[in-house]
Write a protein that holds these residues in place. Structure first.
Motif, PDB file in Angstrom:
ATOM      1  N   SER A  86       0.833  -1.203   0.000  1.00 36.06           N
ATOM      2  CA  SER A  86       0.000   0.000   0.000  1.00 36.06           C
ATOM      3  C   SER A  86       0.861   1.244   0.000  1.00 36.06           C
ATOM      4  O   SER A  86       1.840   1.333   0.758  1.00 36.06           O
ATOM      5  N   SER A  87       0.484   2.215  -0.828  1.00 39.19           N
ATOM      6  CA  SER A  87       1.131   3.526  -0.811  1.00 39.19           C
ATOM      7  C   SER A  87       0.736   4.289   0.447  1.00 39.19           C
ATOM      8  O   SER A  87      -0.273   3.974   1.095  1.00 39.19           O
ATOM      9  N   PRO A  88       1.499   5.311   0.796  1.00 46.45           N
ATOM     10  CA  PRO A  88       1.101   6.155   1.931  1.00 46.45           C
ATOM     11  C   PRO A  88      -0.336   6.668   1.771  1.00 46.45           C
ATOM     12  O   PRO A  88      -0.744   7.099   0.691  1.00 46.45           O
ATOM     13  N   GLY A  89      -1.102   6.591   2.858  1.00 47.86           N
ATOM     14  CA  GLY A  89      -2.462   7.120   2.843  1.00 47.86           C
ATOM     15  C   GLY A  89      -3.499   6.246   2.181  1.00 47.86           C
ATOM     16  O   GLY A  89      -4.670   6.639   2.094  1.00 47.86           O
ATOM     17  N   SER A  90      -3.133   5.060   1.716  1.00 50.82           N
ATOM     18  CA  SER A  90      -4.103   4.188   1.048  1.00 50.82           C
ATOM     19  C   SER A  90      -5.147   3.666   2.036  1.00 50.82           C
ATOM     20  O   SER A  90      -4.890   3.550   3.234  1.00 50.82           O
ATOM     21  N   VAL A  91      -6.307   3.322   1.495  1.00 49.51           N
ATOM     22  CA  VAL A  91      -7.402   2.771   2.295  1.00 49.51           C
ATOM     23  C   VAL A  91      -7.892   1.482   1.644  1.00 49.51           C
ATOM     24  O   VAL A  91      -8.112   1.428   0.433  1.00 49.51           O
ATOM     25  N   THR A  92      -8.010   0.428   2.454  1.00 49.46           N
ATOM     26  CA  THR A  92      -8.693  -0.790   2.021  1.00 49.46           C
ATOM     27  C   THR A  92     -10.112  -0.706   2.553  1.00 49.46           C
ATOM     28  O   THR A  92     -10.315  -0.682   3.772  1.00 49.46           O
ATOM     29  N   PRO A  93     -11.120  -0.635   1.685  1.00 52.85           N
ATOM     30  CA  PRO A  93     -12.497  -0.369   2.139  1.00 52.85           C
ATOM     31  C   PRO A  93     -13.053  -1.447   3.071  1.00 52.85           C
ATOM     32  O   PRO A  93     -12.512  -2.554   3.191  1.00 52.85           O
ATOM     33  N   PHE A  94     -14.160  -1.118   3.695  1.00 51.06           N
ATOM     34  CA  PHE A  94     -14.890  -1.975   4.627  1.00 51.06           C
ATOM     35  C   PHE A  94     -15.278  -3.264   3.911  1.00 51.06           C
ATOM     36  O   PHE A  94     -15.973  -3.247   2.897  1.00 51.06           O
ATOM     37  N   HIS A  95     -14.845  -4.404   4.457  1.00 49.41           N
ATOM     38  CA  HIS A  95     -15.082  -5.676   3.788  1.00 49.41           C
ATOM     39  C   HIS A  95     -14.966  -6.816   4.789  1.00 49.41           C
ATOM     40  O   HIS A  95     -14.620  -6.611   5.953  1.00 49.41           O
TER      41      HIS A  95
END
Length: 286
Positions: free
Chosen positions: A138-147
């Motif tokens: 993951s890059s800085p600030g990335s988000v993996t959504p609710f799952h």
């Protein structure tokens, strides 16, 4: 440390195994591990691994996403996979390498990690089934959504920092029964998000050497810190997780026919009659 000595070293120290044993299978728990800095888990090693993997085993996209996003709305980053990994510090992306255990070196690493936990798992949910490993970048600030995910899972933080917010499994306000049924029929892992959910989760910050046990289908999302993150996920199924999937699939069949659905108990593996009914219905194509 070379790759061989790292594989031979203990992955989970004694206190981590004790914390895991106290939480498994139903509660999330923060653990520790000894794989930070492993030679197989550097960006260059992972880029090489990714480039020799089949296309179906990799997934990558732009990383700065809302917590709730439909799978079809996930934006591409316009790069090749190798470019994505080698420049992930600046390209604002997220990537996952799936089933890396099919590579001999990474398979040995998975086997070593899970061998340490197998006795603890077997006394609660039986033998480890369908063991797999995934690597997340993951890059800085990335988000993996609710799952949610269908496996028993331990996420090991290798590089960088991220915060995972984990919610209780089995909460039908977070994951309605019909969504679980659709998920087991092949639906996407992403879930509907409401801002009021956040306060019901447990936020755990992970640094290199930290890990977290995530129960089967416990909803969660991940927010990356200010530097590149690399994480290794080691997963397995059990008779309990397989049974839970079968019972949700049975309920889906019954619901489509307007028939009463059944309750899925805390030990779905013990609901043998309903599991047999599902297998018969599936075999008959009902």
């Amino acid at each position: 440390m070379n790759a061989v000595s790292a594989i031979e070293a203990a992955v989970f120290p004694e206190e981590a195994r004790a914390a895991f044993a106290a939480a498994y299978p139903d509660r999330a728990a923060k653990l520790s591990h000894g794989l930070a800095g492993h030679a197989l888990l550097t960006l260059e090693a992972l880029a090489g691994l990714a480039e020799r993997m089949p296309a179906a085993s990799v997934e990558y996209n732009l990383g700065k996403l809302p917590l709730g996003v439909r799978a079809e709305d996930t934006p591409s980053n316009g790069l090749t996979l190798g470019e994505t990994i080698r420049t992930i510090e600046t390209n604002g992306s997220w990537a996952v390498l799936k089933n890396v255990e099919r590579d001999a070196d990474y398979g040995a690493l998975l086997d070593r990690a899970l061998a340490e936990l197998a006795p603890l798992v077997e006394r609660e949910t039986g033998p480890m089934l369908h063991r797999e490993a995934f690597i997340f970048l993951s890059s800085p600030g990335s988000v993996t959504p609710f799952h949610m995910d269908p496996e028993h899972n331990i996420l090991l933080q290798i590089r960088g920092e991220k915060t995972m917010t984990v919610f209780p499994a089995g909460d039908e306000e977070l994951v309605p029964a019909v969504q679980s049924e659709a998920f087991h029929a092949g639906g996407h892992r992403n879930l509907d998000w409401r801002d009021g959910f956040r306060e019901r989760g447990m936020a755990v910050t992970l640094l290199p050497g930290d890990a977290i046990h995530v129960p089967v289908k416990a909803p969660h999302f991940v927010e990356n810190g200010p530097v590149v993150s690399v994480s290794l996920s080691v997963t397995w199924r059990s008779e309990r997780s397989v049974a839970e999937g079968e019972l949700h699939s049975l309920n889906a069949l019954l619901r489509r026919r307007g028939l009463p659905v059944g309750r899925i108990g805390a030990r779905p593996e013990a609901q043998g009659a309903r599991r047999i009914a599902y297998r018969i219905m599936r075999k008959l194509g009902v």
